[in-house]
Design an enzyme around this catalytic site. Structure first.
Site, mmCIF file in Angstrom:
data_model
loop_
_atom_site.group_PDB
_atom_site.id
_atom_site.type_symbol
_atom_site.label_atom_id
_atom_site.label_comp_id
_atom_site.label_asym_id
_atom_site.label_seq_id
_atom_site.Cartn_x
_atom_site.Cartn_y
_atom_site.Cartn_z
ATOM 1 N N ASN A 75 0.874 -1.172 0.000
ATOM 2 C CA ASN A 75 0.000 0.000 0.000
ATOM 3 C C ASN A 75 0.915 1.226 0.000
ATOM 4 O OD1 ASN A 75 -1.752 2.081 0.500
ATOM 5 N ND2 ASN A 75 -2.342 1.387 2.560
ATOM 6 N N TRP A 76 1.031 1.837 -1.167
ATOM 7 C CA TRP A 76 1.954 2.979 -1.268
ATOM 8 C C TRP A 76 1.405 4.229 -0.592
ATOM 9 C CZ3 TRP A 76 4.378 3.215 -6.892
ATOM 10 C CH2 TRP A 76 5.213 2.105 -7.073
ATOM 11 N N LYS A 77 0.116 4.210 -0.225
ATOM 12 C CA LYS A 77 -0.515 5.406 0.359
ATOM 13 C C LYS A 77 -0.274 6.588 -0.583
ATOM 14 C CE LYS A 77 -0.027 3.199 4.805
ATOM 15 N NZ LYS A 77 0.048 3.304 6.250
ATOM 16 N N HIS A 102 -9.394 1.246 5.151
ATOM 17 C CA HIS A 102 -8.105 1.423 5.834
ATOM 18 C C HIS A 102 -8.297 2.415 6.985
ATOM 19 C CE1 HIS A 102 -3.967 2.557 6.641
ATOM 20 N NE2 HIS A 102 -3.599 1.449 6.015
ATOM 21 N N GLU A 151 -6.642 4.802 7.940
ATOM 22 C CA GLU A 151 -6.398 6.207 7.567
ATOM 23 C C GLU A 151 -7.618 6.803 6.868
ATOM 24 O OE1 GLU A 151 -2.667 5.528 5.599
ATOM 25 O OE2 GLU A 151 -1.791 4.999 7.539
ATOM 26 N N GLU A 175 -4.953 -4.658 10.797
ATOM 27 C CA GLU A 175 -3.908 -3.649 10.960
ATOM 28 C C GLU A 175 -4.163 -2.867 12.253
ATOM 29 O OE1 GLU A 175 -2.048 -2.599 6.859
ATOM 30 O OE2 GLU A 175 -3.700 -1.255 7.236
ATOM 31 N N GLY A 189 3.153 2.379 10.739
ATOM 32 C CA GLY A 189 4.158 3.428 10.576
ATOM 33 C C GLY A 189 4.917 3.786 11.839
ATOM 34 N N SER A 222 3.893 -2.061 10.317
ATOM 35 C CA SER A 222 5.348 -2.130 10.548
ATOM 36 C C SER A 222 5.970 -3.472 10.147
ATOM 37 C CB SER A 222 5.687 -1.786 12.012
ATOM 38 O OG SER A 222 5.324 -0.436 12.282
ATOM 39 N N GLY A 268 5.246 1.393 4.402
ATOM 40 C CA GLY A 268 6.578 1.951 4.150
ATOM 41 C C GLY A 268 7.529 1.011 3.427
HETATM 42 P P1 13P Z 1 3.407 0.433 7.538
HETATM 43 O O1 13P Z 1 3.886 -0.856 6.929
HETATM 44 O O2 13P Z 1 4.139 1.640 6.996
HETATM 45 O O3 13P Z 1 3.383 0.359 9.031
HETATM 46 O O4 13P Z 1 1.880 0.653 7.069
HETATM 47 C C1 13P Z 1 0.978 -0.401 7.203
HETATM 48 C C2 13P Z 1 -0.245 -0.058 6.473
HETATM 49 O O5 13P Z 1 -1.003 0.830 6.858
HETATM 50 C C3 13P Z 1 -0.539 -0.797 5.236
HETATM 51 O O6 13P Z 1 -1.835 -0.571 4.791
#
Ligand code: 13P
Length: 260
Positions: free
Chosen positions: A8-10, A91, A93, A175, A181, A220, A242
């Protein structure tokens, strides 16, 4: 079951570097399903750059409506038309930044499936919910509210039926919000317990289809911890933020999944 490693590149990535990223993945790994979900404008270019490699491309969200006056939204139909195969929904976020509710996520999932996209529905508790001992209750409620009843229908996924068995076509990603993150992860015992809770809830809610759905872990995940996390019972792969931005890191995680 074969694992899925999804990136997931966000709100990261650009046209620059897409060709070398895709080239690295093309030389990549077998024995694991690989998926990259970049920002909307990069979906088409990434599909082109990946060419005939088996790496799949997905979206990070889609609109709940099919079409019309919804400025800034992108329909599931259009995403499917340009070649996206999966869509991440709910998600944390999006639940936090855009006030997405479980019932909206459920309606989006229904529309995504009708358009031929396979939903990856995200659930997870906040730190205060975990500290209050509410993690499992919160996740169970998110599952009850976010999963459409169509998830129970084996083979009911329109054109994406070509993707394979039903279990490959609807995924859950656990998650924990506090692990995203932050470099922190739950203990292996806590992940095992939550994935067992999710499996039991899926089977209760969806019957047979709930027994085969892959449950990804996200939060993470990195090259140094992927091997241990992917060996936990009921972990069917990982959703990676990430560490998916660097092809080398993503491939190390994919290799760990392939060895499982
Ligand atoms: P990280 O791997 O950066 O912690 O993010 C996880 C995430 O939100 C994947 O959707």
């Amino acid at each position: 079951m074969r694992q899925m490693i999804a990136g997931n590149w966000k709100m990261n990535g650009s046209l620059k570097g897409l060709a070398s990223y895709a080239g690295a993945l093309a030389r990549g790994v077998t024995g694991v399903d690989l998926l990259i979900c970049p920002p909307f404008p990069l979906i088409g270019p990434l599909i082109t750059a990946l060419g005939s490699t088996p790496v799949m491309v997905g979206a990070q969200d889609c609109a709940v409506e099919r079409a019309g006056a919804h400025t800034g939204d992108v329909s599931a139909e259009l995403l499917a038309e340009i070649g996206a195969r999966y869509v991440i929904l709910g998600h944390s976020e999006r639940r936090a930044d855009h006030a997405e509710t479980s019932s909206l996520v459920r309606d989006k999932a229904r529309g995504a499936m009708a358009a031929g996209l396979a939903p990856i529905i995200c659930v997870g508790e906040t730190l205060s919910q975990r500290e209050a001992g509410e993690a499992e209750t919160v996740v169970r409620a998110q599952l009850a509210g976010s999963l459409p009843e169509e998830f129970a229908q084996v083979g009911a996924l329109g054109q994406a039926g070509a993707l394979g068995q039903a279990g490959a076509l609807r995924l859950i990603a656990y998650e924990p919000v506090w692990a995203i993150g932050t470099g922190k992860t739950p203990t292996e015992a806590d992940i095992a317990a939550m994935h067992a809770t999710i499996r039991a809830a899926l089977q209760k809610q969806l019957g047979e289809a709930g027994a085969t759905m892959r449950i990804l872990y996200g939060g993470s995940v990195k090259p140094s911890n992927a091997g241990a996390l992917l060996r936990i019972p009921e972990v069917g792969g990982a959703l990676i933020g990430g560490a998916s931005l660097l092809a080398e890191d993503f491939l190390v995680i994919a290799a760990a999944a392939a060895q499982k």
